[in-house]
Design a protein around this motif. Structure first.
Motif, PDB file in Angstrom:
ATOM      1  N   VAL A 168       0.839  -1.205   0.000  1.00 15.47           N
ATOM      2  CA  VAL A 168       0.000   0.000   0.000  1.00 15.47           C
ATOM      3  C   VAL A 168       0.871   1.252   0.000  1.00 15.47           C
ATOM      4  O   VAL A 168       0.574   2.238  -0.706  1.00 15.47           O
ATOM      5  CB  VAL A 168      -0.949  -0.017   1.206  1.00 15.47           C
ATOM      6  CG1 VAL A 168      -1.722   1.303   1.297  1.00 15.47           C
ATOM      7  CG2 VAL A 168      -1.913  -1.184   1.119  1.00 15.47           C
ATOM      8  N   ALA A 169       1.959   1.220   0.799  1.00 13.45           N
ATOM      9  CA  ALA A 169       2.857   2.378   0.841  1.00 13.45           C
ATOM     10  C   ALA A 169       3.479   2.638  -0.533  1.00 13.45           C
ATOM     11  O   ALA A 169       3.672   3.802  -0.931  1.00 13.45           O
ATOM     12  CB  ALA A 169       3.957   2.145   1.884  1.00 13.45           C
ATOM     13  N   LEU A 179       1.889   9.861  -5.174  1.00 17.07           N
ATOM     14  CA  LEU A 179       2.474  11.133  -4.769  1.00 17.07           C
ATOM     15  C   LEU A 179       3.502  11.617  -5.788  1.00 17.07           C
ATOM     16  O   LEU A 179       3.617  12.833  -6.048  1.00 17.07           O
ATOM     17  CB  LEU A 179       3.134  10.992  -3.398  1.00 17.07           C
ATOM     18  CG  LEU A 179       2.200  10.991  -2.178  1.00 17.07           C
ATOM     19  CD1 LEU A 179       2.996  10.746  -0.902  1.00 17.07           C
ATOM     20  CD2 LEU A 179       1.457  12.335  -2.075  1.00 17.07           C
ATOM     21  N   THR A 180       4.251  10.681  -6.351  1.00 25.53           N
ATOM     22  CA  THR A 180       5.234  11.066  -7.369  1.00 25.53           C
ATOM     23  C   THR A 180       4.539  11.703  -8.569  1.00 25.53           C
ATOM     24  O   THR A 180       5.010  12.719  -9.119  1.00 25.53           O
ATOM     25  CB  THR A 180       6.034   9.829  -7.815  1.00 25.53           C
ATOM     26  OG1 THR A 180       6.687   9.258  -6.678  1.00 25.53           O
ATOM     27  CG2 THR A 180       7.084  10.213  -8.847  1.00 25.53           C
ATOM     28  N   THR A 206       9.988  14.624  -4.315  1.00 26.19           N
ATOM     29  CA  THR A 206      10.380  15.016  -2.955  1.00 26.19           C
ATOM     30  C   THR A 206       9.363  14.546  -1.926  1.00 26.19           C
ATOM     31  O   THR A 206       9.710  13.950  -0.900  1.00 26.19           O
ATOM     32  CB  THR A 206      10.539  16.537  -2.868  1.00 26.19           C
ATOM     33  OG1 THR A 206      11.499  16.976  -3.833  1.00 26.19           O
ATOM     34  CG2 THR A 206      10.995  16.944  -1.463  1.00 26.19           C
ATOM     35  N   TYR A 207       8.080  14.807  -2.180  1.00 23.15           N
ATOM     36  CA  TYR A 207       7.032  14.387  -1.247  1.00 23.15           C
ATOM     37  C   TYR A 207       6.955  12.862  -1.155  1.00 23.15           C
ATOM     38  O   TYR A 207       6.699  12.304  -0.082  1.00 23.15           O
ATOM     39  CB  TYR A 207       5.679  14.967  -1.691  1.00 23.15           C
ATOM     40  CG  TYR A 207       5.565  16.451  -1.462  1.00 23.15           C
ATOM     41  CD1 TYR A 207       5.273  16.964  -0.198  1.00 23.15           C
ATOM     42  CD2 TYR A 207       5.770  17.350  -2.507  1.00 23.15           C
ATOM     43  CE1 TYR A 207       5.172  18.332   0.008  1.00 23.15           C
ATOM     44  CE2 TYR A 207       5.677  18.718  -2.306  1.00 23.15           C
ATOM     45  CZ  TYR A 207       5.369  19.196  -1.042  1.00 23.15           C
ATOM     46  OH  TYR A 207       5.283  20.549  -0.837  1.00 23.15           O
ATOM     47  N   ALA A 208       7.161  12.186  -2.282  1.00 26.70           N
ATOM     48  CA  ALA A 208       7.123  10.716  -2.266  1.00 26.70           C
ATOM     49  C   ALA A 208       8.257  10.149  -1.421  1.00 26.70           C
ATOM     50  O   ALA A 208       8.070   9.178  -0.670  1.00 26.70           O
ATOM     51  CB  ALA A 208       7.201  10.181  -3.688  1.00 26.70           C
ATOM     52  N   SER A 244       9.993   7.545   3.752  1.00 20.68           N
ATOM     53  CA  SER A 244      10.806   7.520   4.971  1.00 20.68           C
ATOM     54  C   SER A 244       9.936   7.512   6.221  1.00 20.68           C
ATOM     55  O   SER A 244      10.176   6.743   7.172  1.00 20.68           O
ATOM     56  CB  SER A 244      11.743   8.733   5.000  1.00 20.68           C
ATOM     57  OG  SER A 244      12.582   8.746   3.861  1.00 20.68           O
ATOM     58  N   VAL A 245       8.885   8.350   6.211  1.00 24.23           N
ATOM     59  CA  VAL A 245       7.989   8.421   7.374  1.00 24.23           C
ATOM     60  C   VAL A 245       7.240   7.108   7.559  1.00 24.23           C
ATOM     61  O   VAL A 245       7.076   6.617   8.682  1.00 24.23           O
ATOM     62  CB  VAL A 245       7.004   9.599   7.218  1.00 24.23           C
ATOM     63  CG1 VAL A 245       5.935   9.560   8.314  1.00 24.23           C
ATOM     64  CG2 VAL A 245       7.749  10.921   7.266  1.00 24.23           C
TER      65      VAL A 245
END
Length: 418
Positions: free
Chosen positions: A80-81, A88-89, A95-97, A102-103
């Motif tokens: 899912v991640a 997001l990419t 950058t956001y992806a 990482s989070v």
């Protein structure tokens, strides 16, 4: 805003998966962190506690199921991640992806592994009872595929390690050599060396060498109440309950660890003792105690009469204390107390095996296990004060005799040529 709305369902799914993974991680730590007293209490507790105790009866089945579900959930989480990262990419940029990836990794490490297991260790009994029913259902769901899992595991071992052979069983002599080598190289700490020597001593000792003799403990005939103890702890730390005739120990209660005891009929809460012949290995007694969770064993002679008892606490003290002798444990005195060069005070219950090891001398053949037995064999009667004998390269002189059948002997080393 459109990005958050688009990935919101996936984020909810990830949170649910983290919670499920945390539940299985917590259950793994909680179940296998339960103490012996907790497991005994669970067997007589609520439905959930009894379910937890039943799961621990087959720990391999429980662990394999928990690890299977944890693996499946973590795989689903990262799948899912990955989907969220791709979206997001496309919608917000690389950058956001990268930040999200990482989070998400830190979230599953902390909230599904570190935090649940830490809480489970602190509240193991509570969480084990709380999670017993859902975990039992999850274990049953895995049961149909367990044969397949075992087959895959066996096949993998054959393919990866086709010539793998189990090492031969380690003998006690191998362990003794390992201790000596470790002492020379200082690779084993002092406490670890002490424990290893204690384990070796169990492997070498017989039950009658480790037991508390019949004259050194007290039995209580039912019905037993707290008043019978006169507010005093028994020497062994256990309440030993006899049969109706008062001849043999049949059950026992650990008084040191007991938190709650009724005023009357204590025998109803006692645990049945194990029974071993006098010639059984002390290591076998210890292993049986651990596997059956019994803490007291009665030692019987060839006629089936109780001649002594061995407690789990005695065996643990033998392993983890600097003094491995029975005299230190029961009589609270040194086994070999040197009064002058070549002259020692020893207890009559000192084992012949310990005598041989301490002085490193060859001993005459005997069927007796203690100095007291040797004196009786040589004198052909009960030893009395001022009795003296020469036995091998030792001279024994009885200097004290007590009502409990215990004698104190002056041991003098003779020249080995004699």
């Amino acid at each position: 805003m459109d990005v958050i709305v688009a990935i919101a369902p996936w984020l909810v799914a990830m949170l649910l998966l983290v919670a499920a993974s945390g539940m299985f991680s917590a259950s793994e730590a909680a179940f296998f962190y339960l103490k012996l007293e907790d497991r005994k209490r669970f067997r007589r507790g609520t439905t959930a506690q009894r379910a937890a105790a039943a799961l621990l009866n087959d720990p391999d089945r429980l662990l394999s199921a928990v690890l299977f579900w944890n693996l499946m959930i973590n795989v689903a989480y990262f799948a899912v991640a990955s989907i969220v990262g791709i979206r997001l990419t496309d919608m917000a940029g690389t950058t956001y992806a990268t930040i999200f990836s990482s989070v998400s990794l830190l979230v599953i490490i902390f909230f599904s592994e570190m935090l649940p297991k830490s809480l489970a260790v602190l509240r193991a009994p509570t969480l084990a009872a709380l999670l017993a029913v859902p975990i039992a259902f999850a274990v049953r769901m895995v049961d149909p595929i367990r044969p397949i899992m075992r087959g895959v595991s066996t096949l993998s071992q054959r393919l990866i390690w086709p010539r793998f052979e189990a090492e031969p069983y380690m003998q006690v002599s191998d362990l003794e050599r390992a201790i000596q080598m470790s002492m020379q190289s200082s690779t084993v700490l002092e406490q670890e060396e002490m424990a290893l020597r204690g384990i070796v001593s169990l492997s070498d000792s017989l039950a009658q060498e480790m037991m508390r003799p019949r004259m050194r403990f007290k039995m209580f005939q039912p019905p037993v109440s707290l008043k019978d103890l006169d507010s005093e702890m028994t020497p062994s730390g256990y309440l030993l309950i006899a049969d109706e005739q008062g001849d043999d120990v049949v059950s026992a209660i650990n008084l040191i660890d007991a938190t709650e005891l009724p005023e009357e009929n204590l025998e109803a809460f006692a645990q049945e003792v194990l029974v071993f012949p006098w010639c059984a290995k002390a290591s076998e007694v210890f292993q049986q105690m651990l596997s059956t969770e019994n803490e007291v064993a009665a030692v019987v002679n060839e006629l089936g009469e109780t001649i002594g008892v061995i407690t789990l606490r005695d065996l643990m003290e033998t392993i983890f204390s600097y003094s491995h002798g029975r005299s230190e444990r029961i009589l609270q005195r040194k086994t070999f107390e040197e009064v002058e060069p070549g002259v020692y005070l020893v207890s009559g219950m000192t084992s012949v095996r310990r005598l041989s090891k301490h002085f490193d001398r060859e001993l005459p053949e005997t069927r007796h296990a203690t100095i007291n037995g040797i004196l009786q064999e040589e004198l052909e009667r009960i030893p009395e004060v001022e009795d003296e004998i020469n036995w091998g390269s030792f001279h024994f002189e009885v200097i004290e005799q007590y009502s409990e059948g215990h004698i104190l002997v002056r041991l003098t080393l003779l020249p080995e040529e004699s």
